[in-house]
Design a protein around this motif. Structure first.
Motif, short mmCIF file in Angstrom:
data_model
loop_
_atom_site.label_atom_id
_atom_site.label_comp_id
_atom_site.label_asym_id
_atom_site.label_seq_id
_atom_site.Cartn_x
_atom_site.Cartn_y
_atom_site.Cartn_z
N ALA A 185 4.87 -24.13 -26.21
CA ALA A 185 3.56 -24.78 -26.23
C ALA A 185 2.81 -24.54 -24.92
N ARG A 186 3.51 -24.65 -23.79
CA ARG A 186 2.85 -24.41 -22.51
C ARG A 186 2.39 -22.96 -22.38
N ALA A 187 3.21 -22.04 -22.86
CA ALA A 187 2.81 -20.63 -22.81
C ALA A 187 1.59 -20.38 -23.69
N LEU A 188 1.56 -21.04 -24.86
CA LEU A 188 0.42 -20.88 -25.77
C LEU A 188 -0.85 -21.45 -25.15
N MET B 162 1.30 -31.87 -45.66
CA MET B 162 2.66 -31.46 -45.29
C MET B 162 2.79 -29.96 -45.51
N SER B 163 3.36 -29.32 -44.55
CA SER B 163 3.47 -27.87 -44.64
C SER B 163 4.56 -27.46 -45.62
N LYS B 164 4.45 -26.23 -46.13
CA LYS B 164 5.46 -25.71 -47.05
C LYS B 164 6.81 -25.58 -46.36
N PHE B 165 6.78 -25.21 -45.09
CA PHE B 165 8.04 -25.06 -44.36
C PHE B 165 8.76 -26.40 -44.27
N ARG B 166 8.00 -27.46 -43.97
CA ARG B 166 8.62 -28.79 -43.87
C ARG B 166 9.18 -29.22 -45.22
N LEU B 167 8.45 -28.94 -46.30
CA LEU B 167 8.94 -29.28 -47.63
C LEU B 167 10.22 -28.51 -47.95
N LYS B 168 10.24 -27.24 -47.60
CA LYS B 168 11.44 -26.45 -47.87
C LYS B 168 12.64 -26.96 -47.07
N LEU B 169 12.39 -27.29 -45.79
CA LEU B 169 13.48 -27.78 -44.95
C LEU B 169 14.00 -29.12 -45.46
N THR B 170 13.09 -30.03 -45.82
CA THR B 170 13.49 -31.33 -46.36
C THR B 170 14.25 -31.14 -47.67
N GLY B 171 13.74 -30.30 -48.56
CA GLY B 171 14.42 -30.05 -49.82
C GLY B 171 15.80 -29.46 -49.63
N THR C 191 9.32 -29.43 -37.43
CA THR C 191 8.20 -28.60 -37.87
C THR C 191 6.85 -29.01 -37.29
N ARG C 192 6.68 -30.31 -36.90
CA ARG C 192 5.36 -30.73 -36.42
C ARG C 192 4.90 -29.92 -35.20
N PRO C 193 5.73 -29.75 -34.18
CA PRO C 193 5.28 -28.90 -33.06
C PRO C 193 4.97 -27.47 -33.50
N LEU C 194 5.80 -26.95 -34.43
CA LEU C 194 5.55 -25.59 -34.90
C LEU C 194 4.25 -25.51 -35.68
N GLU C 195 3.96 -26.57 -36.48
CA GLU C 195 2.71 -26.59 -37.24
C GLU C 195 1.51 -26.63 -36.30
N ARG C 196 1.61 -27.46 -35.26
CA ARG C 196 0.51 -27.54 -34.31
C ARG C 196 0.28 -26.19 -33.63
N MET C 197 1.36 -25.54 -33.26
CA MET C 197 1.21 -24.24 -32.61
C MET C 197 0.69 -23.18 -33.59
N THR C 198 1.13 -23.27 -34.86
CA THR C 198 0.62 -22.33 -35.86
C THR C 198 -0.86 -22.54 -36.09
N SER C 199 -1.27 -23.83 -36.21
CA SER C 199 -2.69 -24.12 -36.39
C SER C 199 -3.50 -23.65 -35.19
N ALA C 200 -2.96 -23.88 -33.98
CA ALA C 200 -3.66 -23.42 -32.77
C ALA C 200 -3.77 -21.90 -32.76
N ALA C 201 -2.70 -21.22 -33.15
CA ALA C 201 -2.72 -19.76 -33.17
C ALA C 201 -3.76 -19.24 -34.17
N LYS C 202 -3.89 -19.91 -35.33
CA LYS C 202 -4.89 -19.50 -36.31
C LYS C 202 -6.30 -19.69 -35.77
N ARG C 203 -6.53 -20.82 -35.07
CA ARG C 203 -7.85 -21.05 -34.49
C ARG C 203 -8.14 -20.05 -33.37
N MET C 204 -7.09 -19.67 -32.64
CA MET C 204 -7.28 -18.63 -31.61
C MET C 204 -7.62 -17.30 -32.26
N ALA C 205 -6.99 -17.05 -33.43
CA ALA C 205 -7.31 -15.81 -34.13
C ALA C 205 -8.76 -15.78 -34.57
N ASN C 206 -9.36 -16.99 -34.78
CA ASN C 206 -10.78 -17.10 -35.12
C ASN C 206 -11.64 -17.27 -33.88
#
Length: 600
Positions: free
Chosen positions: A231-234, A1-10, A197-212
């Motif tokens: 997501a389509r633009a990414l 679970m991402s930190k952002f999701r935990l913060k939002l839930t909290g 957050t799930r779509p944002l997490e997927r896009m963040t993970s994809a962006a990190k892999r693109m950075a690599n």
């Protein structure tokens, strides 16, 4: 679970929890106040009923009045179940259902008593040290039984234990409900946060892999909302980058393949002196590996001082440079160095591109060609000069002397034969080196072949009383070109005869041996040894060079052309074999010819 999701839930849980907690506190406080107010009103009504049933007696005798009020207090305690206290206006206790009035303190300072004196009714809550619990006290002022003015104060006291237990139960229920609500709120908040957050997490993970540089990743595009559009633009960006990266990698692979297969060494140096490119040929020519050089300064190439100086000069004065340097690491070579200024990017200072070419073989061939031309000219000049000189002498009158004329004509004939042999050897060597006459391999009976060679040279050996000794295994066959093998052995045996003094010995030995290089190939070793003058150690490495002679005067007197051993070496290599020499001055020499038993 991402930190952002935990913060939002909290955050959701805290908002809901604080809201419920505040509502619970307000409700509990309101319930407590309302319950106490209702109880107070009830006790006031009870006091009025009590006063109506038993008014305050008007008596002159204080003891009788106290006794009466004490009796009434105990009676009403049994009826109402509450503590009843009669208090005089000066605060003295006249009757009490629970205690002896004589032992009780003056109650004028009690809060409820003061309020009753001021407004007719009063109440207070305080802890009872006697009962060890909180008590509610309610008091009213009353008139005498004959309707006279205020005579005293009646007070009821009731334990708040039941009220507090009820409140405690209410707080327990509130806390349990709050925890339950927290759990439900946490689940609902998590689901809501997950959907956000799930779509944002997927896009963040994809962006990190693109950075690599992993552009094969794709994210689910979802609906038609803003997140889906993102997501389509990414995905479109990843696809475009993947195509461009694939093209860049293909171009890089092609360039690397070209660089690795170049016969020239290529070294690229940035303006700050760091080596940025070092191809495979550069590793071979300059030593060191790609890992040892790329990213480091050119000044670390300590094995090549002159090259470092050239690079420094090129960086300080960016103009094209061309030099030929002799290097001794990893081996001695003559290198042609071309240095060209080159910008690695538009806004950088110019770096350098070094192209390194090994010209050792080219220069050696040029030198050999020059030496060959010089040697051929010299070798041709000697017999031609002799022929010309003696012919001129004959023409100038020597022909009139028959004996002198015969001697001169004999010399002219010998020099002509020598000139013919020299031209023949030069043509033969040229054909062998250019491979214009391919070898014709066939099985050769080696004992019979060596016997024939001995027979051809026996007359020449007999003139110097030299013994020809041939030793070979019976039935030994060798696959070779018979004419060329005869040329090799004839040359070696003639050299042995020529350079062996009278009464010496020339020995030929043939044997089979097996190589120990892992392939275990069967080879034939033919050794031609003599008891001649030998070859100095310094001359052995050059003995197979064209026109090289150890003793030039003796070679010319023996009629040698200086090309025989060079022809022998080339013919041995054409047979996929080797030849080497071992010699000791004054003892003799032996030439060792090793040929494969069967040609590959």
């Amino acid at each position: 679970m991402s930190k952002f999701r935990l913060k939002l839930t909290g955050l959701f849980v805290l908002l809901i929890g604080f809201s419920v907690l505040a509502a619970g506190l307000l409700m509990g406080n309101s319930y407590q106040k309302n319950h106490q107010a209702a109880l107070r009103d009830h006790m006031i009504r009870e006091l009025h009923v009590l006063n109506a049933a038993a008014p305050w007696p008007v008596m002159d005798n204080e003891a009788n009045q106290s006794e009466y009020l004490q009796t009434q207090a105990k009676r009403f305690k049994e009826i109402a179940g509450m503590r009843v206290t009669y208090i005089r206006l000066d605060g003295k206790v006249m009757g009490d259902s629970d205690h002896d009035p004589a032992t009780m303190d003056n109650h004028l300072g009690r809060t409820e008593v003061q309020e009753a004196l001021d407004s007719g009714t009063g109440s207070s809550i305080r802890h009872s040290d006697t009962l060890q619990q909180n008590m509610l006290y309610v008091a009213i002022t009353v008139n005498g039984d004959k309707g006279s003015d205020k005579q005293g104060i009646i007070r009821l006291a009731m334990s708040l234990g039941d009220v507090e237990r009820s409140l405690n139960n209410m707080w327990l229920a509130l806390i349990f409900g709050l925890f339950l609500l927290f759990a439900i709120a946490a689940i609902i908040s998590y689901r809501v946060a997950l959907s956000v957050t799930r779509p944002l997490e997927r896009m963040t993970s994809a962006a990190k892999r693109m950075a690599n540089m992993d552009y094969a990743i794709r994210v689910p595009e979802g609906g038609r909302d803003e997140v889906g559009e993102l997501a389509r633009a990414l995905n479109a960006m990843a696809g475009s980058l993947q195509e461009q990266l694939s093209e860049i990698r293909q171009n890089g692979t092609r360039l690397q393949s070209v660089l690795d297969n170049m016969t020239s060494g290529v070294v690229m140096i940035a303006h700050d002196g760091r080596i940025t490119l070092y191809n495979r040929q550069a590793e071979l020519l300059l030593g060191s590996t790609l890992r040892e050089r790329v990213g480091r300064s050119y000044t670390e190439i300590r094995q090549h001082f002159e090259l470092v100086g050239l690079i420094r000069e090129g960086l300080e004065n960016p103009v094209p440079l061309h030099e030929e340097l002799t290097v001794y690491y990893p081996e001695e070579r003559l290198l042609e160095i071309n240095i060209v200024p080159m910008r690695l990017s538009g806004d950088e200072e110019p770096g350098l591109l070094l192209v390194v070419q090994d010209v050792t073989a080219i220069r050696r061939l040029e030198r050999m060609r020059s030496e060959f031309v010089a040697n051929v000219s010299h070798e041709l000049k000697t017999p031609v000069a002799a022929v010309k000189g003696f012919a001129e002498t004959l023409l100038s009158g020597a022909m009139n002397d028959p004996e002198t004329a015969r001697s001169f004509l004999t010399i002219i004939q010998d020099e002509s034969e020598r000139l013919n042999r020299l031209i023949g050897d030069i043509l033969e060597l040229s054909k062998i080196e250019s491979r214009r006459s391919p070898l014709q391999f066939s099985p050769i009976d080696l004992p019979m072949f060596l016997a024939r060679m001995t027979e051809l040279l026996s007359a020449e050996a007999a003139k110097k009383e030299i013994v020809l000794d041939v030793q070979t295994e019976e039935g030994l066959f060798l696959e070779a070109d018979e004419d060329r093998l005869g040329q090799i052995l004839m040359n070696l045996m003639q050299n042995g005869i020529n350079y062996t003094p009278e009464g010496g010995k020339v020995k030929v030995r043939a044997e089979i041996f097996t190589t120990n290089d892992g392939e275990e190939e069967e080879m034939v070793r033919i050794t031609v040894s003599d008891t001649g003058i030998g070859i100095p150690k310094k001359d052995i490495p050059r003995i197979f060079e064209r026109f090289y002679r150890v003793d030039k005067a003796r070679s010319r007197s023996s009629g040698g052309t200086g090309l025989g051993l060079s022809i022998v070496k080339h013919l041995a290599e054409l047979h996929h074999g080797t030849i080497r020499v071992e010699s000791t001055v004054g003892v003799g020499s032996q030439f060792i010819l090793e040929l494969p038993l069967l040609q590959p």
